[in-house]
Design an enzyme around this catalytic site. Structure first.
Site, PDB file in Angstrom:
ATOM      1  N   LYS A 194       0.678  -1.077   0.166  1.00  0.00           N
ATOM      2  CA  LYS A 194      -0.203  -0.162   0.118  1.00  0.00           C
ATOM      3  C   LYS A 194       1.396   0.994   0.007  1.00  0.00           C
ATOM      4  CE  LYS A 194      -4.098   1.728   3.008  1.00  0.00           C
ATOM      5  NZ  LYS A 194      -4.958   1.652   3.999  1.00  0.00           N
TER       6      LYS A 194
ATOM      7  N   SER B   6      -9.949   1.832   2.785  1.00  0.00           N
ATOM      8  CA  SER B   6      -8.383   2.607   2.374  1.00  0.00           C
ATOM      9  C   SER B   6      -7.765   1.694   1.428  1.00  0.00           C
ATOM     10  CB  SER B   6      -7.847   4.086   2.786  1.00  0.00           C
ATOM     11  OG  SER B   6      -7.188   3.465   4.044  1.00  0.00           O
TER      12      SER B   6
ATOM     13  N   SER C 275      -9.752   0.035   7.263  1.00  0.00           N
ATOM     14  CA  SER C 275      -9.089  -0.489   5.867  1.00  0.00           C
ATOM     15  C   SER C 275      -8.768  -1.142   5.711  1.00  0.00           C
ATOM     16  CB  SER C 275      -8.555   1.362   5.656  1.00  0.00           C
ATOM     17  OG  SER C 275      -8.670   2.308   5.902  1.00  0.00           O
TER      18      SER C 275
END
Lengths: 97, 490
Positions: free
Chosen positions: B80, B155, B179
């Site tokens: 990420k 997210s 997330s």
């Protein structure tokens, strides 16, 4: 009722937040914040008298370590990320007239 | 939308048995990304081929000489884009960090590399991890591989979409309020949010430091366990990192839930929950019963206070953490106006997107003189009560079973209209972060549109092994993905 958020409040908060909002953004921010604060008002239903605010999940205590340098010199790489540099240092706009 | 690839642990076995090379695997991964990511949009940055192959060859050498023997050796992993990777651009999907190239790697990344994993690129996300759909990214629209008209969740939407589309077998995400778990549910993959302090946060660009944890995303439970095992551990560079001796998570992949006591919080099945999801959760409960577990519903108090407490605490911490982005040492600087303060303000206003600004504003307000007690401290007191309600629940239950989100993946372009409504969706995930608990999101069915449904198993602090054992047992018994709607799996 929650605190009433005025445009003056938003102006003040934007100084704290170091943000420059356009008049439209200010109005939008006022509405958004009012809505959120009205919602979080819900917490006042809860009796939290005598409850310690929870700042840490686990009882850590102070965490100490020896102050020894373990990383390598990386001045060039660090400075490479700076928008402006001069003589191997960060360059900022004039701060004192 | 998907590629047939094998799971990570199986892939690394083939590599170690010399049935395939790391180079071959790297090239296949690049090809997968080139083919699939045009429509999925999971990656913000992919390592250039030459660099990737050089790394692949170096890993191969270490496998051949017996230095690397673990289950991640040679396995491609996506990271990420809020996790720092040395010499590889790390943006948090924000204009303010568009050009940032970290001079160091996060500890989790170093651990991955030490385990021989091959980091192939950086995945899209909501800007600074603030959002539930990956639509607040400043750069790219990520789409759900199961239906390209829908969001991947957020997210960690890029990481979950990349794994779901089988561009990569593994990815790292981060979970501050759901997330990892929510996009895992939306994308039909498995993701773990570890106990707070299990994975070092050093090099994770902070959103809300008391809630943030890095965690694994994978195609199945055993891959997740292997990835978590590789990144868990004490780190002197993170003062909140724990000294845990019980991180042999792969060994917990055992089929046995006999006698396990599982509680379903009643409030999590109430209004606002999609009917298809309620059915899938109840069906999962039946599966657990059939496997020998005891499952019952019970009243878990205070669930309705988790979201307000979460948004106050997360925004407060965010306003403080994001103060470092000022256009001086890294990132975007606005074309100069008059003086230093004007430069700070312009850089931040032009560099941050609307959702980030909204949370910085809220956080600055609740921390300001006169409001600190009424909002911030009130939220911290509520947090203590929520933690206590979970502690009590775990005196009776080994695990809690809950939905990961009240709906399946919404369509693109509808969620950002009403921020408060978007925040309310986080009802099933945020209290786990407030209480610092571990939780896993596992696929448990499909809704009538053919979109994946995820269930969440929540454990007491340090109970990852119980979570993994239960999730693994469920996965082996239910084989949910084998029943995927036609047209998805090839």
């Amino acid at each position: 009722m929650a605190e009433t958020i005025t445009l003056e409040t938003i102006d003040y908060v934007s100084i704290l937040a170091k943000l420059k909002l356009t008049p439209e953004e200010t109005e939008q921010a006022r509405g958004d914040m009012q809505k959120l604060l009205d919602y979080v008002e819900k917490l006042n239903e809860l009796d939290t008298d005598g409850v310690e605010p929870m700042t840490h999940l686990f009882p850590y205590g102070n965490v100490f370590r020896e102050d020894t340098v373990t990383n390598q010199e990386a001045r060039t790489e660090m400075l490479a990320n700076a928008p402006k540099t001069k003589d191997g240092q960060y360059l900022v706009p004039k701060t004192i007239e | 939308m998907t590629q047939k690839t094998i799971a990570a642990t199986a892939l690394s076995r083939e590599i170690r048995e010399h049935k395939r090379s790391v180079r071959e695997t790297a090239l296949e991964t690049l090809k997968n990304i080139q083919t699939l990511d045009v429509s999925v949009g999971a990656f913000l940055t992919v390592l250039p081929e030459e660099e990737l192959l050089a790394k692949a060859d170096a890993i191969q050498k270490k496998i051949d000489d017996g230095t690397l023997t673990g289950p991640l050796a040679g396995v491609p992993v996506a990271v990420k884009d809020n996790i720092c990777t040395k010499n590889l651009r790390t943006t948090c999907a924000s204009k303010i960090l568009e050009t940032f190239v970290p001079p160091y790697s996060a500890t989790a990344v170093e651990q991955l590399e030490a385990a021989g994993a091959l980091i192939v690129g950086k995945t899209n996300m909501d800007e600074f991890a603030m959002g539930s759909t990956t639509e607040t990214s400043a750069f790219l629209q990520t789409r759900n591989p199961w239906n390209l008209e829908h969001v991947p969740g957020g997210s960690s939407g890029g990481s979950c979409a990349a794994v779901a589309a089988k561009e990569v077998p593994l990815a790292l995400g981060s979970d501050t309020g759901g997330s990892i778990r929510q996009p895992s549910a939306f994308c039909g993959v498995t993701g773990i949010k570890p106990t707070y302090g299990t994975v070092s946060r050093y090099g994770l660009i902070a959103y809300a430091s008391s809630l943030d944890q890095i965690g694994p995303v994978a195609q199945n439970v055993s891959d997740c366990a292997a990835l978590l095992e590789a990144i868990a551990g004490h780190d002197p560079k993170d003062a909140t990192s724990l000294q845990r001796q019980d991180c042999q998570f792969s060994a917990a992949c055992v089929q046995d839930v006999k006698g396990m006591k599982i509680g379903i919080p009643e409030a999590y099945l109430q209004e606002g929950l999609d009917e298809d999801i309620r059915e899938a959760i109840l069906k999962a409960a039946d599966t657990f019963r059939a496997l020998g577990a005891q499952v019952e519903t019970f009243p878990l108090p205070l669930t309705e206070y988790a979201i307000p407490a979460y948004y106050l605490i997360a925004s407060a911490e965010a306003s403080s953490n994001l103060a470092r982005f000022d256009g001086v040492k890294y990132g975007y600087r606005a074309p100069e106006g008059e003086g230093l303060h004007e430069m700070y303000k312009r850089s931040r206003s032009q560099g941050f997107g609307p959702e980030v600004k909204r949370r910085i504003m809220l956080g600055s307000f609740v921390l300001s003189a006169g409001y600190y007690d009424a909002y911030y401290l009130k939220a911290l007191r509520t947090r203590a009560l929520i933690r206590e309600s979970y502690t009590k629940a775990f005196r009776t239950y080994d695990l809690l079973l809950a939905p990961a989100y009240p709906t399946t993946a919404p369509k693109l372009g509808v969620s950002l209209e009403d921020p408060l409504k978007m925040y309310l969706g986080d009802i099933h995930t945020v209290s786990v972060n407030l209480a610092g608990l571990p939780a896993i999101s596992v696929p448990c069915g499909f809704d009538r549109q053919g979109l994946p449904i995820g269930m969440q198993l929540i454990g007491d602090a340090f109970a990852e092994k119980t979570l993994i054992r239960a999730a693994y047992t469920f996965e082996q018994a239910a084989d949910v993905l084998a029943a995927a709607p036609a047209g998805k799996e090839d």
